[in-house]
Each structure stands twice: as structure tokens, then as C-alpha cells.
Design a protein around this motif. Structure first.
Motif, PDB file in Angstrom:
ATOM      1  N   ALA A 126       0.817  -1.217   0.000  1.00 57.80           N
ATOM      2  CA  ALA A 126       0.000   0.000   0.000  1.00 57.80           C
ATOM      3  C   ALA A 126       0.852   1.270   0.000  1.00 57.80           C
ATOM      4  N   SER A 127       2.078   1.169   0.511  1.00 57.70           N
ATOM      5  CA  SER A 127       2.963   2.339   0.589  1.00 57.70           C
ATOM      6  C   SER A 127       3.585   2.696  -0.763  1.00 57.70           C
ATOM      7  N   ILE A 128       3.479   1.804  -1.730  1.00 59.64           N
ATOM      8  CA  ILE A 128       4.065   2.041  -3.051  1.00 59.64           C
ATOM      9  C   ILE A 128       3.156   2.974  -3.849  1.00 59.64           C
ATOM     10  N   VAL A 129       3.744   4.024  -4.396  1.00 63.27           N
ATOM     11  CA  VAL A 129       2.966   5.021  -5.141  1.00 63.27           C
ATOM     12  C   VAL A 129       2.669   4.531  -6.551  1.00 63.27           C
ATOM     13  N   SER A 130       3.674   3.985  -7.220  1.00 63.21           N
ATOM     14  CA  SER A 130       3.542   3.572  -8.616  1.00 63.21           C
ATOM     15  C   SER A 130       2.645   2.344  -8.764  1.00 63.21           C
ATOM     16  N   GLN A 131       1.580   2.486  -9.538  1.00 67.72           N
ATOM     17  CA  GLN A 131       0.698   1.349  -9.785  1.00 67.72           C
ATOM     18  C   GLN A 131       1.414   0.290 -10.614  1.00 67.72           C
ATOM     19  N   LYS A 132       2.266   0.724 -11.525  1.00 67.53           N
ATOM     20  CA  LYS A 132       3.043  -0.217 -12.345  1.00 67.53           C
ATOM     21  C   LYS A 132       3.928  -1.086 -11.449  1.00 67.53           C
TER      22      LYS A 132
END
Length: 202
Positions: A155-161
Motif C-alpha cells: 500500500a505504501s508504493i505510489v507507482s501502480q506499475k
């Protein structure tokens, strides 16, 4: 304390889910415990080494604190990671498919913080060092963290890729364990979480 953690979280987890003989057949014949830190010339610290599937050397064992979840997780991370390497030595994972997910492997992974590596589709900075470490880090991250902790990382990751790439790697880890060893990885995760909670002294 180190061996009690190994027994409970690693050995008992695999024995319960994969069968009593699983680790007996595929396991290092020696476990070497080294109390101090193993510092490399580039300033990184080696926490463990798997030697041809026959020996696992674990460092920093004098500093395990069973009252601190992070300390237990760091230690068990090492053996879970090294054991995945041993499993891969017996039965290789699908490197071709795995290699098509992320690009950007680098020998200078140690200069990259984990949160930036995650934005590139790697669960840790060390996973960015090469494809074999990427697979082992992926599997061990899923085993050492509770499901809530792990989902918090994602969840902390910004990039959807990047999130999508990590989810694809998760799927390949689960598939590998099922197809190579007939082990339900989700059950393995649940058992590891239960045993980790049992080890930590509150």
C-alpha cells in the motif's frame, strides 16, 4: 535463541505444511551460527550464506532480541531467503517469465533505499541485485511479514506499475511452490505468521 527461532518459524512451518520429511530431504546438513557481523568491502552486511545447499551460515546471532518483532523478522528473513535459494538449486524457478516483469537490476543496489526500489517493482533494494535474489527476497518477504504488514508495504508504493509487477512476482512464487514441490504457499505464509507470533516474547 537463534536455534529456537529456526526450529519454530522455519522448520516447524515447513514440516506442518509440506510434511515431516520435506526439510529432512531438502535441507542444509550444517547450520553455522556466527555471533558477530560480517561486513563487506562496500560497507554492506552479509547476514547469511547458502553453500551449495549443504550449509547455511548465519551471522549477527548475538544480537537477536526475541522481544522485538523487527529483530526476529530480520534474523528469520535470512534463513527463509537462503532456503529459497536451496529450493531453487533443486528445482529452478521460471527465470524467463520472472525476468520479463521488472528491469533495472544493478550491482549498486546497496545505494538504493528500499522505498525507492519498491517504486521500481522490487520488494527490497537487495531484490534489485539480480533475478535470483529478487525471487528469494520476494518469497522471504511474504513469509516473514504478517499479511497485514506485507499489505502495508504494498500500500505504501505510489507507482501502480510497480505494485502490479510485485503482484505478478507474488503469483510466480505461489505457482513455483505448488508446481515444483506441491506446497500451498498461502498455507505456508499463515503458518509462518502464527509461529512468528509464538516466538516473540511480549
Amino acid at each position: 535463541p537463534a536455534l529456537e527461532i529456526i526450529q519454530k518459524i522455519w522448520l516447524q512451518t515447513y514440516s506442518t505444511v509440506a510434511g515431516a520429511d520435506f526439510v529432512k530431504k531438502i535441507a542444509p546438513r550444517e547450520i553455522v551460527l556466527v555471533g558477530g557481523v560480517n561486513i563487506n568491502t562496500n560497507g554492506t552486511i552479509t547476514l547469511g550464506i547458502a553453500d551449495a545447499g549443504q550449509r547455511i551460515s548465519l551471522f549477527n546471532t548475538d544480537f537477536i532480541d526475541r522481544k522485538k518483532r523487527e529483530s526476529v523478522q530480520e534474523f528469520i528473513h535470512t534463513i527463509q531467503h537462503e532456503y529459497v535459494h536451496i529450493l531453487n538449486q533443486y528445482k529452478p524457478f521460471d527465470e524467463k517469465t520472472f525476468s520479463e516483469i521488472s528491469s533495472g537490476y544493478t550491482s549498486e543496489w546497496y545505494s538504493i533505499p528500499d522505498y525507492l526500489a519498491r517504486e521500481k517493482g522490487f520488494i527490497t533494494a537487495y531484490a534489485q541485485s539480480d533475478i535470483n535474489e529478487d525471487f528469494a527476497e520476494m518469497a522471504s518477504a511474504m513469509l516473514i511479514n504478517s499479511r497485514a504488514e506485507y499489505e502495508g508495504i504494498i500500500a505504501s508504493i505510489v507507482s501502480q506499475k510497480a505494485k502490479d509487477e510485485i503482484r505478478l512476482k507474488e503469483g510466480l512464487v505461489v505457482k513455483y511452490f505448488k508446481e515444483a514441490y506441491n506446497v500451498d504457499f498461502n498455507l505456508l505464509r499463515a503458518e509462518a505468521e502464527k509461529n512468528t507470533n509464538a516466538v516473540i516474547q511480549n
